[in-house]
Structure formats: structure tokens, C-alpha cells
Design a protein around this motif. Structure first.
Motif, PDB file in Angstrom:
ATOM      1  N   ASN A 199      20.072  46.094  48.310  1.00 11.68           N
ATOM      2  CA  ASN A 199      18.887  45.396  47.632  1.00 11.68           C
ATOM      3  C   ASN A 199      17.808  46.408  47.797  1.00 11.68           C
ATOM      4  O   ASN A 199      16.551  46.077  47.098  1.00 11.68           O
ATOM      5  CB  ASN A 199      18.369  44.024  48.410  1.00 11.68           C
ATOM      6  CG  ASN A 199      19.233  42.911  48.126  1.00 11.68           C
ATOM      7  OD1 ASN A 199      20.190  42.982  47.168  1.00 11.68           O
ATOM      8  ND2 ASN A 199      19.258  41.922  49.058  1.00 11.68           N
ATOM      9  N   GLY A 200      17.894  47.451  48.436  1.00  7.66           N
ATOM     10  CA  GLY A 200      16.927  48.619  48.495  1.00  7.66           C
ATOM     11  C   GLY A 200      16.227  48.470  49.577  1.00  7.66           C
ATOM     12  O   GLY A 200      15.030  48.891  49.669  1.00  7.66           O
ATOM     13  N   GLU A 201      16.427  47.514  50.550  1.00  5.72           N
ATOM     14  CA  GLU A 201      15.821  47.132  51.810  1.00  5.72           C
ATOM     15  C   GLU A 201      16.549  47.453  53.016  1.00  5.72           C
ATOM     16  O   GLU A 201      16.753  46.642  53.687  1.00  5.72           O
ATOM     17  CB  GLU A 201      15.303  45.675  51.666  1.00  5.72           C
ATOM     18  CG  GLU A 201      14.459  45.270  50.250  1.00  5.72           C
ATOM     19  CD  GLU A 201      14.114  43.891  50.347  1.00  5.72           C
ATOM     20  OE1 GLU A 201      14.803  43.009  50.866  1.00  5.72           O
ATOM     21  OE2 GLU A 201      13.110  43.416  49.617  1.00  5.72           O
ATOM     22  N   PRO A 202      16.936  48.475  53.438  1.00  3.86           N
ATOM     23  CA  PRO A 202      17.515  48.960  54.480  1.00  3.86           C
ATOM     24  C   PRO A 202      16.965  48.660  55.903  1.00  3.86           C
ATOM     25  O   PRO A 202      17.419  48.429  56.875  1.00  3.86           O
ATOM     26  CB  PRO A 202      17.780  50.434  54.409  1.00  3.86           C
ATOM     27  CG  PRO A 202      16.684  51.225  53.592  1.00  3.86           C
ATOM     28  CD  PRO A 202      16.260  49.957  52.587  1.00  3.86           C
ATOM     29  N   ASP A 203      15.739  48.556  55.830  1.00  4.68           N
ATOM     30  CA  ASP A 203      14.781  48.150  57.009  1.00  4.68           C
ATOM     31  C   ASP A 203      14.333  46.784  57.101  1.00  4.68           C
ATOM     32  O   ASP A 203      13.401  46.415  58.026  1.00  4.68           O
ATOM     33  CB  ASP A 203      13.805  49.246  57.245  1.00  4.68           C
ATOM     34  CG  ASP A 203      14.283  50.496  57.781  1.00  4.68           C
ATOM     35  OD1 ASP A 203      15.224  50.544  58.517  1.00  4.68           O
ATOM     36  OD2 ASP A 203      13.608  51.588  57.391  1.00  4.68           O
ATOM     37  N   ALA A 204      15.035  45.971  56.214  1.00  2.00           N
ATOM     38  CA  ALA A 204      14.640  44.387  56.186  1.00  2.00           C
ATOM     39  C   ALA A 204      14.729  43.893  57.448  1.00  2.00           C
ATOM     40  O   ALA A 204      16.048  44.076  58.344  1.00  2.00           O
ATOM     41  CB  ALA A 204      15.210  43.795  55.015  1.00  2.00           C
ATOM     42  N   LEU A 205      13.962  42.823  58.136  1.00  2.00           N
ATOM     43  CA  LEU A 205      14.295  42.189  59.245  1.00  2.00           C
ATOM     44  C   LEU A 205      14.934  40.950  58.813  1.00  2.00           C
ATOM     45  O   LEU A 205      14.566  40.066  57.806  1.00  2.00           O
ATOM     46  CB  LEU A 205      12.971  41.603  59.681  1.00  2.00           C
ATOM     47  CG  LEU A 205      12.121  42.766  60.727  1.00  2.00           C
ATOM     48  CD1 LEU A 205      10.735  42.048  61.348  1.00  2.00           C
ATOM     49  CD2 LEU A 205      12.893  43.240  61.840  1.00  2.00           C
ATOM     50  N   LEU A 206      16.270  41.088  59.469  1.00  2.00           N
ATOM     51  CA  LEU A 206      17.402  39.807  59.084  1.00  2.00           C
ATOM     52  C   LEU A 206      17.279  39.057  60.385  1.00  2.00           C
ATOM     53  O   LEU A 206      17.494  39.354  61.363  1.00  2.00           O
ATOM     54  CB  LEU A 206      18.566  40.581  58.733  1.00  2.00           C
ATOM     55  CG  LEU A 206      18.696  41.590  57.741  1.00  2.00           C
ATOM     56  CD1 LEU A 206      20.382  42.053  57.649  1.00  2.00           C
ATOM     57  CD2 LEU A 206      18.250  41.191  56.520  1.00  2.00           C
ATOM     58  N   LEU A 207      17.148  37.677  60.258  1.00  2.00           N
ATOM     59  CA  LEU A 207      17.338  36.707  60.955  1.00  2.00           C
ATOM     60  C   LEU A 207      18.593  35.890  60.676  1.00  2.00           C
ATOM     61  O   LEU A 207      18.730  35.157  59.759  1.00  2.00           O
ATOM     62  CB  LEU A 207      16.014  35.731  61.181  1.00  2.00           C
ATOM     63  CG  LEU A 207      16.282  34.224  61.848  1.00  2.00           C
ATOM     64  CD1 LEU A 207      15.962  34.866  63.440  1.00  2.00           C
ATOM     65  CD2 LEU A 207      15.080  33.317  61.583  1.00  2.00           C
ATOM     66  N   PHE A 208      19.567  36.327  61.497  1.00  2.00           N
ATOM     67  CA  PHE A 208      21.009  35.505  61.477  1.00  2.00           C
ATOM     68  C   PHE A 208      20.815  34.292  62.264  1.00  2.00           C
ATOM     69  O   PHE A 208      20.611  34.092  63.292  1.00  2.00           O
ATOM     70  CB  PHE A 208      21.976  36.455  62.050  1.00  2.00           C
ATOM     71  CG  PHE A 208      21.976  37.486  61.360  1.00  2.00           C
ATOM     72  CD1 PHE A 208      22.844  37.593  60.145  1.00  2.00           C
ATOM     73  CD2 PHE A 208      21.458  38.817  61.726  1.00  2.00           C
ATOM     74  CE1 PHE A 208      22.829  39.080  59.466  1.00  2.00           C
ATOM     75  CE2 PHE A 208      21.524  39.960  61.132  1.00  2.00           C
ATOM     76  CZ  PHE A 208      22.205  40.135  59.941  1.00  2.00           C
ATOM     77  N   CYS A 209      21.312  33.113  61.548  1.00  2.00           N
ATOM     78  CA  CYS A 209      21.017  31.813  61.964  1.00  2.00           C
ATOM     79  C   CYS A 209      22.582  30.930  61.696  1.00  2.00           C
ATOM     80  O   CYS A 209      22.715  30.952  60.555  1.00  2.00           O
ATOM     81  CB  CYS A 209      19.761  30.995  61.580  1.00  2.00           C
ATOM     82  SG  CYS A 209      18.381  31.557  61.838  1.00  2.00           S
ATOM     83  N   PRO A 210      23.015  30.427  62.702  1.00  3.41           N
ATOM     84  CA  PRO A 210      24.438  29.540  62.406  1.00  3.41           C
ATOM     85  C   PRO A 210      23.782  28.254  61.452  1.00  3.41           C
ATOM     86  O   PRO A 210      22.802  27.918  61.743  1.00  3.41           O
ATOM     87  CB  PRO A 210      24.873  29.171  63.564  1.00  3.41           C
ATOM     88  CG  PRO A 210      24.225  30.046  64.616  1.00  3.41           C
ATOM     89  CD  PRO A 210      23.011  30.674  64.217  1.00  3.41           C
ATOM     90  N   ALA A 211      24.626  27.914  60.537  1.00  2.19           N
ATOM     91  CA  ALA A 211      24.222  26.757  59.702  1.00  2.19           C
ATOM     92  C   ALA A 211      24.411  25.505  60.257  1.00  2.19           C
ATOM     93  O   ALA A 211      23.991  24.358  59.863  1.00  2.19           O
ATOM     94  CB  ALA A 211      24.993  26.857  58.293  1.00  2.19           C
ATOM     95  N   ASP A 212      24.841  25.078  61.530  1.00  2.00           N
ATOM     96  CA  ASP A 212      25.234  24.152  62.166  1.00  2.00           C
ATOM     97  C   ASP A 212      24.892  23.844  63.315  1.00  2.00           C
ATOM     98  O   ASP A 212      25.183  22.997  64.209  1.00  2.00           O
ATOM     99  CB  ASP A 212      27.010  23.984  62.335  1.00  2.00           C
ATOM    100  CG  ASP A 212      27.409  25.305  63.124  1.00  2.00           C
ATOM    101  OD1 ASP A 212      26.546  26.135  63.659  1.00  2.00           O
ATOM    102  OD2 ASP A 212      28.475  25.250  63.425  1.00  2.00           O
ATOM    103  N   GLN A 213      23.440  24.049  63.391  1.00  2.00           N
ATOM    104  CA  GLN A 213      22.746  23.688  64.775  1.00  2.00           C
ATOM    105  C   GLN A 213      21.519  22.904  64.255  1.00  2.00           C
ATOM    106  O   GLN A 213      21.224  22.997  63.272  1.00  2.00           O
ATOM    107  CB  GLN A 213      22.065  25.070  65.486  1.00  2.00           C
ATOM    108  CG  GLN A 213      23.201  26.161  66.017  1.00  2.00           C
ATOM    109  CD  GLN A 213      22.628  27.210  66.823  1.00  2.00           C
ATOM    110  OE1 GLN A 213      21.344  27.246  66.617  1.00  2.00           O
ATOM    111  NE2 GLN A 213      23.482  28.026  67.312  1.00  2.00           N
ATOM    112  N   HIS A 214      20.910  21.923  65.259  1.00  2.00           N
ATOM    113  CA  HIS A 214      20.086  21.027  65.047  1.00  2.00           C
ATOM    114  C   HIS A 214      18.768  21.458  65.839  1.00  2.00           C
ATOM    115  O   HIS A 214      18.934  21.539  67.273  1.00  2.00           O
ATOM    116  CB  HIS A 214      20.242  19.734  65.521  1.00  2.00           C
ATOM    117  CG  HIS A 214      19.387  18.612  65.148  1.00  2.00           C
ATOM    118  ND1 HIS A 214      18.489  18.714  64.072  1.00  2.00           N
ATOM    119  CD2 HIS A 214      18.840  17.663  66.098  1.00  2.00           C
ATOM    120  CE1 HIS A 214      17.632  17.564  64.151  1.00  2.00           C
ATOM    121  NE2 HIS A 214      17.863  17.074  65.264  1.00  2.00           N
ATOM    122  N   ILE A 215      17.650  21.934  65.446  1.00  2.00           N
ATOM    123  CA  ILE A 215      16.506  22.241  65.997  1.00  2.00           C
ATOM    124  C   ILE A 215      15.463  21.433  65.324  1.00  2.00           C
ATOM    125  O   ILE A 215      14.863  22.190  64.273  1.00  2.00           O
ATOM    126  CB  ILE A 215      16.344  23.965  65.814  1.00  2.00           C
ATOM    127  CG1 ILE A 215      17.551  24.572  66.421  1.00  2.00           C
ATOM    128  CG2 ILE A 215      14.948  24.220  66.643  1.00  2.00           C
ATOM    129  CD1 ILE A 215      17.433  26.244  66.148  1.00  2.00           C
TER     130      ILE A 215
END
Length: 494
Positions: free
Chosen positions: A99-115
Motif C-alpha cells: 500500500n506504500g506504507e511500510p512504516d504504518a502502525l499495525l494493531l493486530f487484534c483477534p476477532a473473537d475477544q470481548h472487550i
């Protein structure tokens, strides 16, 4: 700006019979009619204008439904096979680079948690931004409330200049005595499997610790002609499909084993709020309010002289009389009764059912389809009865069957039926007949869901007796120009 990446590839076997391979727990409407995936998407939307989802290709249309109406641009990477979190996170980091964003901050979150506390979650994520911008991989640890044996632990050290705490080591799920000792000793958090880092930092860490996984992910992603532009907020999702042979060759391993346990620059931010990975029926039960005797009920459950009993009964009355420490989960085609101390063994039972080729281990009676759903309500020798729901504007494929005829009765909405060379409308309480071998299609031209009853009859009723000639969803199996010559078609030609 942060780009959330939702990891949506779990199978959820510990929540059988509600969660199954074809309909895993992240898609099940567990909380106030919403799925864990929907709640996760809502929780991360305040963090940025773009997000990614990494999911199984077989769940594409359930993911598409969940993405509808989001106020952010979305890209969805569809894995042809499951290869655990290390491969999924590598794909997302590689896509961010494309996407042209090698330094993008990525937040990895499981889809099956309840917060449930979105504001507290967003605050914790933003507390981790300075460490992530400085080159660390940041994880988020849950402040433990009891000595759990179901979660891994993170031992943390001193506070870093960037405000996070240094991770000293990851600890596997402990036995009961070890878990109690960990809490008494202090300095530990539950491992939630949530990570924040720059895309380039993750790729460098994988190049160092798991180069084979990274190489397989890089080979499998289609090369973009130039830097891709993610969709604008509110636009249709952009679908990215890795090539199957290259991705299937990838080693399956979690990101904890592949990278985190070996990397030297990992920080942790504590999250003190409510959190659940909804990883067992005990965890699901805890989402409901208990009465004075510890009983919890969802749906049509009834109990008498019972203690610490959980009943999940959305479809019919289920009665627990004089029970104690039981979980009762009722679905239209399977029933689970388990002692609360044995729920972690549900996955072993699912494995046994799969070995016995029991269809209920993998699929529900009600099956999601890209155009809607069908529910097999009765089955006997040479006949099957289904309820079928078709979304507004959706169509089934133009198809034919070699071995079965079908009778259709509309019970709600309007159906546009193609049968041979004719096309006509059916309203509520009207019906039609599709002979064996006849080319046909069902379309919903209305603004409300179409619901109908289908009665199949014939020598073979399997779902693989479908020859598709045209299909909106890319599933055509035969050329449109050469439909088979059948007695029904020959009669029409004459």
C-alpha cells in the motif's frame, strides 16, 4: 494513524455445538445479537481511517456482511488455508508495504475477544504508540483477576523511557499451582495476543526469526502493479487473495512461538479493564448475569432446584431439574451437556465426531451462503425439505441438477424465477416446480428478504449435485454457452 488488523481465522471448536468449522465463534451472534467480529470492528474503528481483516477464503461472505456500513476503508486478505497467526500477520505487514506504507502502525487484534470498554481499550492502545514508533513490538497484557490455567502469561520488567514495560519472557499456560504462584509473585499479565508495531519492524523481526514464513507469504501475495490505494471510508472492501500453492507451503505457527519468544525488543502495556477471550463455555456463561444460586439462562431455559447451571436454549424449552455445575447448550441438531470442569475437553469430542464423519461436527443445520442461507429442516429417503432465505437483490447461480427435482413455495417476499427459457414472478403462497435437469435460477428482486420452502426429491440430494453456468460469486462450473441436453430442455426446444 493506526491501521487495525483483525485476525479472523480461528475455528472455535471449544464452543461446539454453537461454533463449528463452517461458522466459527467470531461470526456467532453471542452478545446482544452481535458477533464478536462485529464488536471488534466497532471497537477499533475510532483508531484510524483504514483497517484490514485477515480471514479464511471460505468465510468471505460472512466477513463481507460484517464489514457493511463501517465508516472506514477496508482491505480483506483471504487465506486459502489456515496457517496460524505468524503467517496472517506477515501477510498484513506485506500488504501494508504494498500500500506504500511500510512504516504504518499495525494493531493486530483477534476477532473473537470481548472487550466491552472501548474507551479504555483505545487509551491503552494509544499508550503503546510511543514504544511502537520507537521500533518495539508492543503487546497488551490483561491484569489478571484469578490464577487462570487457560491463558498464557507475560512477565514484565522495568518501565521503559517510552512509557511501556519491558517484556522479560512469555510463559505458557501453567498448571493450577504454577498459576497461583505467578499471581502471588506479581509482575505478570495475561497474554491477550494483541500487538502494535510498525509493518517494517514486524517484517524485520520475521526475517530474523521466521524467514521461511515470511518468504512463503511474500511469494503468495499477488504483486501489485504499483502502490495500492486502500478503499476510501465507506467504500466496498478491497479483496486480496494469496495464491493457494505458495501459501499452503507455509509453516503453521503462532506469532508467539515464531517471533515474540525470541525477539529482544518487545514491550507490554497493561490493560486493567474487562476482557474475555470467550474461549470456553465457562467464559460464555460468565457473560450472563447469575441468579442467587449461580444459575445463568439464555433463551428458553428453565431450572428448578438447580445450582451453578448454565442453559443456552434459543430455540425451544430446555429444563434443568436438580442439576449442579452443568452447562447445557442446545442447538437444532446437537446438544451438549458438560460439567463445568470438563469444558476444555469439548475440542477433543469435536475431533472424535470428525473421525466418525459426523456432519454436525463441521456444519450447522442452517448454512450461510453468499446470497443468504438455507436450513435443512427434514431429510428422508429420496426427499429433503429446506427453508431458504435470499437477501434483497441477491441471486442464486444459474444451475441445474442431474438427480433431483425441486418444488418451491414462497412464504415471504417475491421471487423471480428463471426456469428454462421463461422468467416469471412468484408472490407469497405461490409455487412452482423445477424438473430434473432443468436450467433454473432464483432471484430476489424486492427490498425485503425472500423466504421459501424447497422440497427436493430424487435419487441423490447432495449439495455437490449442482452444475453452475452463471454465478455472481465466481463459482461457475460449466460454460454458459453449452448447457447439457436433457429431456426437459429437449421438450422446450421442440
Amino acid at each position: 494513524m493506526i491501521t487495525p488488523v483483525i485476525l479472523c481465522g480461528g475455528s472455535g471448536t471449544r464452543l461446539w455445538p454453537l461454533s463449528r468449522k463452517s461458522f466459527p465463534k467470531q461470526f456467532v451472534p453471542l452478545i446482544e445479537g452481535k458477533s464478536l467480529l462485529q464488536l471488534t470492528l466497532q471497537r477499533v474503528c475510532p483508531l484510524g481511517a483504514q483497517l484490514m481483516v485477515v480471514a479464511s477464503e471460505s468465510h468471505r461472505f460472512m466477513v463481507s456482511d460484517a464489514l457493511q456500513g463501517l465508516p472506514v476503508g477496508t482491505q480483506a486478505i483471504l487465506e486459502p488455508v489456515s496457517r496460524n497467526t505468524a503467517a496472517a500477520m506477515a501477510l498484513a505487514a506485506l500488504q501494508a508495504t504494498d500500500n506504500g506504507e511500510p512504516d504504518a502502525l499495525l494493531l493486530f487484534c483477534p476477532a473473537d475477544q470481548h472487550i466491552p470498554d472501548t474507551e479504555a481499550f483505545v487509551r491503552a492502545v494509544r499508550e503503546g504508540v510511543p514504544a511502537a514508533e520507537g521500533g518495539a513490538i508492543v503487546t497488551f497484557g490483561i491484569v489478571p483477576s484469578f490464577p487462570s490455567t487457560a491463558y498464557g502469561y507475560i512477565r514484565h520488567g522495568a518501565r521503559r523511557p517510552d512509557g511501556a514495560q519491558q517484556v522479560e519472557r512469555f510463559i505458557e499456560k501453567p498448571q493450577a499451582e504454577a498459576a497461583q504462584a505467578l499471581l502471588l509473585g506479581g509482575g505478570v499479565l495475561w497474554n491477550a495476543g494483541i500487538f502494535l508495531c510498525r509493518a517494517s519492524v514486524l517484517l524485520q523481526a520475521m526475517e530474523r526469526h521466521a524467514p521461511d514464513i515470511l518468504a512463503a507469504g511474500r511469494k503468495s501475495l499477488p504483486a501489485p502493479p504499483s502502490a495500492m490505494t486502500p478503499p476510501a471510508p465507506g467504500a466496498a472492501p478491497q479483496w486480496i487473495t494469496p495464491t493457494a500453492p505458495e501459501f499452503a507451503a507455509c509453516r503453521s505457527q503462532s506469532i508467539d512461538y515464531a517471533v515474540m519468544e525470541h525477539h529482544d525488543n518487545v514491550a507490554v502495556v497493561p490493560y486493567p479493564g474487562a476482557w474475555s477471550d470467550v474461549g470456553s463455555w465457562n467464559a460464555v456463561a460468565d457473560l450472563s448475569t447469575a441468579d442467587a444460586d449461580g444459575n445463568r439462562v439464555q433463551g428458553q431455559g428453565l431450572h428448578h432446584q438447580a445450582r451453578n447451571t448454565y442453559i443456552h436454549a434459543p430455540h425451544r424449552p430446555v429444563v434443568a431439574l436438580g442439576t449442579q455445575d452443568l452447562l447445557i447448550v442446545d442447538t437444532p441438531d446437537a446438544l451438549l451437556v458438560a460439567h463445568k470442569d470438563c469444558v476444555e475437553q469439548v475440542k477433543d469430542i469435536v475431533a472424535r465426531l470428525q473421525d466418525q464423519q459426523c456432519a454436525e461436527a463441521l456444519t450447522h443445520r442452517k448454512v450461510a451462503r453468499p446470497w443468504g442461507w438455507y436450513d435443512s429442516i427434514d431429510l428422508g429417503e429420496r426427499f429433503q425439505v429446506k427453508r431458504i432465505g435470499v437477501k434483497p437483490g441477491a441471486s442464486l447461480s444459474l444451475q441445474m441438477h442431474h438427480h433431483r427435482a425441486e418444488h418451491w413455495v414462497v412464504v415471504k417476499g417475491t421471487a423471480e424465477v428463471t426456469r428454462g427459457k421463461e422468467t416469471f414472478l412468484l408472490s407469497e403462497n405461490q409455487s412452482t416446480y423445477i424438473p430434473v435437469g432443468e436450467l433454473h435460477r432464483l432471484h430476489n428482486p424486492g427490498r425485503m428478504e425472500l423466504e421459501m420452502i424447497e422440497v427436493q426429491s430424487g435419487s441423490y440430494l447432495g449439495e455437490d449435485d449442482i452444475v453452475r453456468f452463471e454465478d455472481t460469486y465466481g463459482r461457475a462450473t460449466a460454460p454458459r454457452a453449452a448447457p447439457p441436453e436433457t429431456p426437459a430442455r429437449a421438450a422446450l426446444a421442440r
